[in-house]
Design an enzyme around this catalytic site. Structure first.
Site, PDB file in Angstrom:
ATOM      1  N   SER A 176     -29.754 -12.276   8.012  1.00 26.79           N
ATOM      2  CA  SER A 176     -28.401 -12.495   7.490  1.00 26.79           C
ATOM      3  C   SER A 176     -28.495 -12.162   6.062  1.00 26.79           C
ATOM      4  O   SER A 176     -28.926 -11.331   5.509  1.00 26.79           O
ATOM      5  CB  SER A 176     -27.795 -13.724   7.776  1.00 26.79           C
TER       6      SER A 176
ATOM      7  N   LYS B 205      -1.579 -24.501   4.017  1.00 33.25           N
ATOM      8  CA  LYS B 205      -2.049 -25.233   3.047  1.00 33.25           C
ATOM      9  C   LYS B 205      -3.183 -25.999   3.552  1.00 33.25           C
ATOM     10  O   LYS B 205      -4.325 -26.090   2.939  1.00 33.25           O
ATOM     11  CB  LYS B 205      -1.130 -25.874   2.351  1.00 33.25           C
TER      12      LYS B 205
END
Length: 351
Positions: free
Chosen positions: A157, A209
């Site tokens: 990765s 939010k």
């Protein structure tokens, strides 16, 4: 008439006043503590930047060779982290500034003709991986010294992401690499919260939010937002592999489905150039830089600074649950990760 005389009783012994001694001892201890604190602060500020990790902060361990030309081996060992993950005087080479510092030292050393990055990392954060990738490209452009990647046990990765910036990649036959992709880890404890009657109330400015709140399920709209971020970072990963390895994007997408590859498999897929160990990587670096036959190989080592020692000594231990999750490599911080975590990633948000 007999004269009588009176005898006064003996005077009581004067009691010594002890409080001046007590005050003196306390004052001395306070003064000593102030001097020790001042010495610590002065030591931490040496170099003008507090916990600085300036060029020249790495010691060199001799590895092999006797030539005047030198190859610097820089270990990149562990999870890739942001710069604020540890005290600045102890930034490891798995952080952008730590790697930059080591590369600066190699760039400033005229006897160093090439660099080998010995990568043993499952990857890490998307942003620090990208910064370290840029550091390697900048070093090559400014110093004109080649960089070779030597993959150890794991270079997956983000560990592979930074490798694409090198001139050549050498992997062990048994290296675990690949895991080309990105994920965002989000913790979901909503069922447990319901069982124990736990709820979280928010006063928020917008509908999204508090997206990713672990006490409730993701809504489809929230999942789409996170997926869009993952898709952007995935595209960037595909681009750096395509450019760094000179592979067509379509071919890279076929390879970048998150699976891992052995070193041998990676060589067959043109993800690495050669099978071999550190000595083989040094040989490739020597040839790339056109150095003499037996260059001196040194490994950069960084001793922990005073700030690191103080931090490790005085900061409280994290909770056992947090330590367990950290040791297992599980990331639930809501930030995109180029990270190989076997068995821990089970989400619709993976690529």
């Amino acid at each position: 008439m007999t004269e009588q005389t009176s005898t006064a009783p003996p005077a009581a012994p004067r009691r010594r006043r002890r409080w001046p001694w007590v005050v003196g001892i306390v004052g001395g201890l306070v003064l000593l503590g102030a001097l020790v604190l001042a010495a610590v602060l002065i030591a931490l500020s040496v170099g003008g930047g507090g916990f600085s990790s300036s060029s020249g902060s790495f010691t060199e361990e001799y590895v092999s060779g006797e030539g005047t030309d030198r190859v610097a081996v820089i270990p990149v060992d562990g999870t890739i982290l942001s710069d604020n993950s540890s005290p600045e005087d102890g930034l490891p080479t798995t952080t952008p500034r730590g790697l930059e510092s080591a590369l600066d030292q190699a760039a400033d050393d005229a006897s160093v003709g090439a660099v080998v990055l010995r990568v043993n990392s499952p990857g890490g954060g998307v942003t620090p991986s990208a910064e370290m990738h840029r550091n390697i490209l900048d070093f090559k452009a400014e110093s004109e010294k080649p960089v070779v990647i030597s993959m150890a046990d794991t270079a997956a990765s983000g560990g592979y992401y930074i490798a694409t910036a090198a001139d050549s990649i050498v992997a062990e036959r048994t290296t675990l690499t690949g895991s080309l992709g990105v994920y965002i880890g989000l913790l979901n404890v909503s069922e447990a919260a319901d069982d124990f009657g736990v709820a979280q109330n928010y006063i928020r400015s917008g509908e999204f939010k508090t997206m990713g709140d672990p006490l409730r399920e993701l809504s489809p709209e929230e999942a789409d937002i996170f997926q869009s971020i993952v898709d952007e970072d995935y595209e960037e990963f595909v681009n750096v592999i395509s450019e760094g390895r000179d592979l067509p994007e379509d071919e890279v997408r076929d390879l970048a489905d998150g699976r891992v590859y052995s070193g041998l498999q990676a060589e067959e897929l043109n993800l690495v150039d050669r099978i071999g160990g550190l000595e083989d990587a040094v040989e490739v670096a020597r040839d790339n830089a056109d150095l003499e036959d037996d260059p001196t190989v040194v490994r950069y080592v960084q001793e922990p600074g005073l700030g690191s020692l103080l931090t490790s000594r005085f900061l409280p231990e994290p909770p056992e649950v947090a330590q367990l999750l950290s040791a297992s490599g599980v990331q639930f911080n809501g930030t995109p990760q180029y990270l190989y975590v076997p068995g821990a990633i089970r989400s619709d948000l993976n690529r």
